[in-house]
Scaffold this active site. Structure first.
Site, short mmCIF file in Angstrom:
data_model
loop_
_atom_site.label_atom_id
_atom_site.label_comp_id
_atom_site.label_asym_id
_atom_site.label_seq_id
_atom_site.Cartn_x
_atom_site.Cartn_y
_atom_site.Cartn_z
CE1 TYR A 121 43.12 36.57 10.76
CE2 TYR A 121 41.11 36.51 9.46
CZ TYR A 121 42.07 37.22 10.15
OH TYR A 121 41.97 38.60 10.24
CE LYS B 128 40.81 37.96 13.48
NZ LYS B 128 41.18 38.99 14.49
#
Length: 297
Positions: free
Chosen positions: A158, A162
Site C-alpha cells: 500500500y 501510494k
C-alpha cells in the site's frame, strides 16, 4: 442552487468521472459533486451499488462496471461517458485496495494486486481519460495517501503504491500543463470507510499499532469530510489536497519519517506488533477485506 432551481457554482453542468465510486470516498464524493450540479460517471466493480447510486442521483448520471486494471473496460467507460454526457471535465482516480499480511506472511498475489489497482489502475485511468480532459482543459485528481510519506509495517504494498501515485502525479502534471489539463494529488490519512474499518477488524494488532502513531497520523477523518476536501480540490483545480489539512505538516517532514531515527523508533513497536499482525493475517485466510471486489466483473 439558485432561486429558480438551477444549479450555480463551479461544478454546475460539469461532467465528473469517478473510479471506485460504488462505496466509500468515491461514493461520497460523487454524491456531493452531484448535489453541487455535476453530472456523474460512476465507474467501479460493483454493478448493483453503482446502478443504485446512479438511480438515486437521478437523470443525467451514468455508471459503468469496469476494473481499473483493464484498459479496454476503462476505454469503454470513457467512450460511454462522452457519448452519454458529451465529454469529461474532471476525473477522480480513486479506486484502491489494501492487502493483509507482510512480505513474509501473506499472499504475494494480494500484494501485487494492491499495486496493480492503486498505482497501475491510476496510470490506466489517466491514460484512458486524458484525451477527453484535453478536449475540455479538464482536471485530474489522483488519490495517493499520507502513506506516501511514511513507511508502516504491514502496509508495504500500500505504501509503495501510494508513493508511486504521488510521483506519477508530479510527473504527468508537467507533461499535461501545456495541454491545459491540471493534475492534483490527494493525500488522505485514515478515513472512516469500509476499507479502513475492515482492516482494523481483521487485524487487531494493526489497530493497536495505529493508536501509537503521532498526530495527525492516528486521526480518523469522516468520509464526508474527505469528500468535501476532494470536491473543493476539483472546484479549485488544486495541486495537492491533504485530509486532514494537518497531513501537509507530515509531508513537510517526510525525510525524518524515513530516516534511521524513524527506523529505530518505529522498529521498537514493530518488533512486537509485526509477529502479531502476521499471526492474525495467517489465521484470516484471505488477502483482502470482505467487501473488496476481487477482480474484473
Amino acid at each position: 442552487m439558485s432561486i429558480d432551481g438551477r444549479f450555480s457554482g463551479r461544478l454546475a453542468g460539469k461532467v465528473l468521472l469517478v473510479t471506485g465510486a460504488a462505496r466509500g470516498i468515491g461514493e461520497h464524493t460523487a454524491r456531493l459533486a452531484a448535489a453541487r450540479g455535476a453530472r456523474l460517471s460512476l465507474v467501479g466493480l460493483e454493478p448493483d451499488r453503482l446502478a443504485a447510486l446512479a438511480a438515486e442521483l437521478g437523470p443525467g448520471h451514468v455508471w459503468f462496471a469496469a476494473d481499473v486494471t483493464d484498459q479496454q473496460a476503462l476505454a469503454e467507460a470513457v467512450d460511454g461517458t462522452v457519448a452519454a454526457l458529451g465529454g469529461i471535465d474532471a476525473v477522480v482516480a480513486n479506486a484502491g485496495v489494501a492487502n493483509r499480511g507482510t512480505i513474509a506472511v501473506g499472499d504475494v498475489e494480494a500484494l501485487v494486486r494492491t499495486v496493480e489497482v492503486n498505482l497501475i489502475g491510476v496510470m490506466r485511468t489517466a491514460a484512458a481519460t486524458v484525451p477527453a480532459l484535453v478536449d475540455r482543459g479538464g482536471y485530474l485528481l489522483i488519490v495517493s495517501s499520507a502513506a506516501a510519506f511514511a513507511a508502516l509495517p504491514g502496509m508495504a504494498a500500500y505504501c509503495a503504491s501510494k508513493a508511486g501515485v504521488e510521483q506519477f502525479g508530479n510527473a504527468i502534471r508537467l507533461e499535461l500543463a501545456h495541454r491545459g489539463v491540471a493534475v492534483g494529488t490527494a493525500h488522505p490519512s485514515w478515513v472512516d470507510t469500509d476499507l479502513v474499518r475492515e482492516a482494523r477488524a481483521d487485524l487487531p494488532a494493526f489497530e493497536t499499532a495505529l493508536t501509537k502513531l503521532p498526530w495527525p497520523l492516528r486521526r480518523t477523518t469522516t468520509v464526508a469530510e474527505c469528500a468535501e476536501a476532494f470536491v473543493r480540490a476539483i472546484e479549485r483545480r488544486s495541486r495537492r489536497v491533504y485530509v486532514p489539512r494537518a497531513v501537509a505538516g507530515v509531508q513537510a517532514v517526510r525525510s525524518v519519517l524515513v530516516s534511521p531515527l524513524a527506523d529505530r523508533l518505529v522498529g521498537r513497536t514493530a518488533r512486537a506488533t509485526v509477529p502479531l499482525i502476521e499471526e492474525q493475517a495467517r489465521a484470516l485466510g484471505r488477502g483482502f477485506g470482505p467487501s473488496t471486489p476481487q477482480g474484473r466483473p
